[in-house]
Scaffold this motif. Structure first.
Motif, PDB file in Angstrom:
ATOM      1  N   ASP A  95      31.696  45.005  37.996  1.00 54.17           N
ATOM      2  CA  ASP A  95      32.090  44.327  36.747  1.00 54.17           C
ATOM      3  C   ASP A  95      32.855  45.271  35.826  1.00 54.17           C
ATOM      4  OD1 ASP A  95      31.041  41.934  37.510  1.00 54.17           O
ATOM      5  OD2 ASP A  95      29.281  42.009  36.214  1.00 54.17           O
ATOM      6  N   TRP A  99      36.616  44.829  34.409  1.00 54.91           N
ATOM      7  CA  TRP A  99      36.764  44.808  32.946  1.00 54.91           C
ATOM      8  C   TRP A  99      37.811  45.817  32.484  1.00 54.91           C
ATOM      9  CZ3 TRP A  99      34.038  48.245  29.195  1.00 54.91           C
ATOM     10  CH2 TRP A  99      34.164  47.808  27.888  1.00 54.91           C
ATOM     11  N   THR A 100      37.730  47.037  32.973  1.00 54.87           N
ATOM     12  CA  THR A 100      38.709  48.053  32.564  1.00 54.87           C
ATOM     13  C   THR A 100      40.104  47.700  33.049  1.00 54.87           C
ATOM     14  OG1 THR A 100      38.084  49.349  34.529  1.00 54.87           O
ATOM     15  CG2 THR A 100      37.030  49.915  32.454  1.00 54.87           C
ATOM     16  N   ARG A 102      41.268  44.680  33.342  1.00 56.30           N
ATOM     17  CA  ARG A 102      41.767  43.614  32.467  1.00 56.30           C
ATOM     18  C   ARG A 102      42.206  44.179  31.121  1.00 56.30           C
ATOM     19  NH1 ARG A 102      37.602  40.959  32.670  1.00 56.30           N
ATOM     20  NH2 ARG A 102      38.151  39.556  34.364  1.00 56.30           N
ATOM     21  N   LEU A 214      30.679  40.541  30.418  1.00 59.32           N
ATOM     22  CA  LEU A 214      31.291  41.803  30.015  1.00 59.32           C
ATOM     23  C   LEU A 214      32.730  41.610  29.555  1.00 59.32           C
ATOM     24  CD1 LEU A 214      30.858  44.875  29.792  1.00 59.32           C
ATOM     25  CD2 LEU A 214      31.626  45.076  32.163  1.00 59.32           C
ATOM     26  N   LYS A 215      33.423  40.641  30.149  1.00 59.34           N
ATOM     27  CA  LYS A 215      34.835  40.432  29.783  1.00 59.34           C
ATOM     28  C   LYS A 215      34.998  39.970  28.341  1.00 59.34           C
ATOM     29  CE  LYS A 215      34.961  35.697  31.618  1.00 59.34           C
ATOM     30  NZ  LYS A 215      35.602  34.801  32.625  1.00 59.34           N
TER      31      LYS A 215
END
Length: 492
Positions: A95, A99-100, A102, A214-215
């Motif tokens: 995840d 996330w990073t 994105r 998380l996003k």
């Protein structure tokens, strides 16, 4: 491990023993068939990053029980964590990578072994030179360990955010974080297909934000930010309040009592024991000017506002050294519970009363232990002198669901009696997360029921194998399939 593997292994890694690509096997037969069709080339391993043996696993498909992984016969493996949450430290790294990507930032996630296994914590570092640090805590951490580790990590990074998993944070740590930042961060996981994904939220003694993926969070120059959480940072834990902070409108005594009771109830719900100063940050800074003698009157009024037999919320209070404040003795006496003769008696009595408050006001609530009885000379009465009557006080929020107030061991037993295998697996996962927070009696009941449930889930494997072995005669197989056996003709 000799013979066949009877454990319910639900997680593995894909590709090799040292892989970090985790999978949670679909428990439903149709879901597993769809997974197989789309991943024909996958091999599954009891990965070293899961504290496993490194041997290959096979996925077992069943219609009459939960699908799971299994070792080959006569494989030696001492892996202890095999449940659905045993690979969460690997799923969070997936995840974080997404996330990073994105956000377009560079970051690196590393698993940490703090003495219990490779998934005790996950450190995520971002920014120039990794100066922004987020730690995801999976194993339980004492307050002393957390304090020393935080001091060390703070010196090494520009920002430090600590995110705690289920049953990993001590009440003293909760108070320290809420005191310094206004809230603490928590995480949990949700299963989606063959993967699990992290959810985060912020909590303080009065409020909590919604669980978000998380996003939905962002990384700012000040650190990790969760939607709905307003952060405040104090420059020093002992910095006195300035005049502007203490210049509040005077309140009536009834308002002060009401605020104190709400603040103490919230502390019990979060299983924390605040100091008077910490309590005033929630109940109102005007209470900081109240003398110890005036505190007795206010706290006695707080106890009078509760039901008869309810826990004394004043027993939650402690000094910075962790001891009950001396004026709590006067509150106990005024409430008619007796007068503790010594500081040690007061400490023991308050600890039991705090446990009672945690039971009544915690979520889910449970039966409170009996109050300790004080003798006429202020000593703890012998166990046989305690009256046999017990009073159960149940506190349930309006939004609480039936599952939240049903003891897990009863829910497990009910699901097993209904033969609902998927619900049993889900309840086992929930039980693994919450069993460490239960008192000794509830802990023992749940542990027994967890063992019975696992034995019940695995019994289908042994029964099906015995049945297949018994059908070795072709005529028996034909009868089992509903066909007439063919007659043998003798040759002349």
């Amino acid at each position: 491990m000799s013979g066949l593997d009877g454990r319910l292994v639900q997680t593995a890694v894909i590709g090799g023993p040292d892989s970090g690509r985790a999978i949670i096997l679909p428990t439903d037969a149709d879901e597993l068939l769809r997974w197989r069709r789309g991943h024909r080339a996958c091999t599954y391993w009891c990965g070293t990053q899961l504290a496993g043996c490194g041997n290959e696993l096979s996925d077992r498909l069943y219609r009459d029980k939960v699908c799971h992984f299994a070792h080959r016969p006569h494989t030696s493996c001492h892996r202890t964590a095999t449940g659905a949450n045993s690979a969460d430290h690997l799923f969070v790294k997936d995840d974080l990578a997404a996330w990073t990507g994105r956000l377009g930032i560079k970051g690196r996630a590393t698993s940490r072994n703090l003495g219990y296994g490779p998934g005790d914590a996950v450190d995520f570092r971002a920014g120039k030179g990794g100066q922004q640090h987020v730690r995801f805590q999976f194993s339980k951490l004492s307050h002393a360990e957390w304090t020393s580790t935080r001091d060390r990590l703070t010196r090494e990074a520009a920002t430090l955010d600590w995110v705690f998993g289920p049953s990993t944070v001590r009440p003293e740590t909760v108070e320290a974080l809420c005191d310094e930042y206004g809230y603490l961060l928590r995480f949990r996981f949700e299963t989606h297909g063959a993967a699990r994904h992290i959810r985060l939220r912020a909590e303080d003694p009065r409020n909590r934000t919604a669980w978000v993926p998380l996003k939905a969070c962002v990384m700012t120059p000040e650190g990790l930010r969760v939607p709905g959480a307003e952060r405040r940072r104090r420059t020093s834990g002992s910095r006195p309040l300035d005049a502007a902070a203490t210049a509040v409108a005077p309140r009536s005594r009834d308002d002060q009592v009401r605020s104190l009771r709400e603040a103490l109830t919230s502390a019990a719900r979060f299983r924390t024991r605040p100091t008077w100063e910490a309590l005033c940050r929630t109940a109102g800074s005007d209470l900081l000017r109240v003398s110890p003698q005036e505190r007795v009157g206010l706290l006695f009024a707080v106890e009078q506002a509760g039901e008869e037999g309810a826990p004394l919320l004043s027993a939650l209070l402690r000094t910075s050294a962790g001891e009950p404040p001396p004026y709590v003795r006067d509150v106990v006496a005024a409430a008619g519970a007796g007068t503790p003769a010594t500081a040690q008696v007061l400490k023991r009595w308050c600890q039991r009363e705090a446990d009672r408050a945690f039971a009544v006001y915690g979520m889910p609530s449970r039966t409170a232990p009996a109050r300790l009885v004080l003798t006429a000379d202020g000593r703890i009465a012998a166990r046989r002198a305690v009256p046999a009557t017990r009073r159960t006080i149940v506190h349930v929020e309006a939004r609480a669901s039936l599952r939240e107030v049903t003891p897990l061991h009863k829910a497990l037993r009910g699901a097993r009696e209904r033969q609902d295998k998927r619900l049993v697996v889900g309840l086992l996962e929930q039980a693994e997360d919450s069993i460490v927070t239960l008192p000794a009696t509830e802990h023992a009941k749940l542990l027994r029921e967890m063992r019975t449930a696992r034995d019940w889930l695995n019994s289908g494997v042994r029964k099906s194998r015995r049945k297949r072995r018994s059908l070795v005669n072709p005529q028996d197989r034909a009868r089992a399939n509903g066909k007439k056996p063919k007659k043998r003709t003798s040759s002349r």
